[in-house]
Each structure stands twice: as C-alpha cells, then as structure tokens.
Design a protein around this motif. Structure first.
Motif, PDB file in Angstrom:
ATOM      1  N   THR A   6     -13.882 -71.657  35.213  1.00 47.17           N
ATOM      2  CA  THR A   6     -12.769 -72.420  34.652  1.00 47.17           C
ATOM      3  C   THR A   6     -12.962 -72.607  33.155  1.00 47.17           C
ATOM      4  O   THR A   6     -14.045 -72.369  32.613  1.00 47.17           O
ATOM      5  N   VAL A  97      -9.763 -70.089  36.835  1.00 43.36           N
ATOM      6  CA  VAL A  97      -8.684 -71.070  36.965  1.00 43.36           C
ATOM      7  C   VAL A  97      -8.725 -71.999  35.752  1.00 43.36           C
ATOM      8  O   VAL A  97      -9.412 -73.017  35.758  1.00 43.36           O
ATOM      9  N   THR A 108      -1.735 -75.112  34.731  1.00 50.56           N
ATOM     10  CA  THR A 108      -2.811 -74.213  35.125  1.00 50.56           C
ATOM     11  C   THR A 108      -2.211 -72.865  35.482  1.00 50.56           C
ATOM     12  O   THR A 108      -0.990 -72.737  35.654  1.00 50.56           O
ATOM     13  N   ARG A 110      -3.544 -68.581  37.039  1.00 41.92           N
ATOM     14  CA  ARG A 110      -4.630 -67.679  37.445  1.00 41.92           C
ATOM     15  C   ARG A 110      -4.997 -66.849  36.237  1.00 41.92           C
ATOM     16  O   ARG A 110      -4.219 -66.048  35.752  1.00 41.92           O
TER      17      ARG A 110
END
Length: 112
Positions: A6, A97, A108, A110
């Motif tokens: 992330t 992510v 957010t 992908r």
C-alpha cells in the motif's frame, strides 16, 4: 501470490502520509483474521503487509488504515479517523492498494 502492498498520499498537502499503522485481515466465514500489519515509511509506503505471502490464498481481504494520529500530528481535524478498504484477491499477481486521503475524504484504487 506475490503480496499486498500500500501507499498513502495526503492529497490536501501533496505528500506521503508517514507513520500510519495499517492492518491486513482475511475474511474467514463471518470473521476477520489478522494476517499482517505495518506502518508507512517516510514515503508513505508499506511494501509487504502479509506475514506469509507465499501461502496467501485467494479470498476477501481488508486493510484498516488508522489515520487519526497522522492528522493529529498535523494539528488537523479529520472526518474519518479510520479507513477500511475491502477487496478481493482472485489471482496470483501482486496487489497494490493505494489510499488517497484528505481531512474530509478519501479514495482508493487497484494500483500496480
């Protein structure tokens, strides 16, 4: 599976959000089982969240981002003290992510 990573970007200030605790959970029936955790570095990144990425199975996962303390350090009020992102892993590619935050919103996607 090569892992889950992330990155958190503070879009209001235009820089990474550092020192943010992030927890990774896997859904097992009606429960969430902790499978990893970390804290964002100076670049707002955590390169590997799962404790055992080699055996990380397909399924439903959740990332919990504890962003309240980040905004407290900036002396900035925020509307969302914590953000949870639930997503499905259904292939063996790396899953990135990212989280884009501001004091009163987030998004957010992908990543790659």
């Amino acid at each position: 599976m090569t892992g889950i990573s992330t990155h958190i970007l503070d879009t209001a200030l235009g820089h990474p959000a550092d020192q943010v605790p992030v927890s990774l959970y896997k859904q097992v029936e009606d429960s969430w089982i902790a499978v990893g955790q970390g804290t964002t570095d100076n670049d707002g990144r955590i390169n590997s969240l799962a404790t055992d990425e080699v055996n990380l199975p397909e399924g439903i996962y959740k990332l919990d981002f504890a962003i309240q303390n980040y905004f407290n350090r900036l002396e900035q009020k925020c509307f969302y003290p914590e953000v949870s992102v639930i997503f499905e892993v259904n292939d063996h590619r790396h899953h990135h992510v990212p989280l884009l935050i501001s004091p009163f919103g987030y998004s957010t996607y992908r990543g790659s």
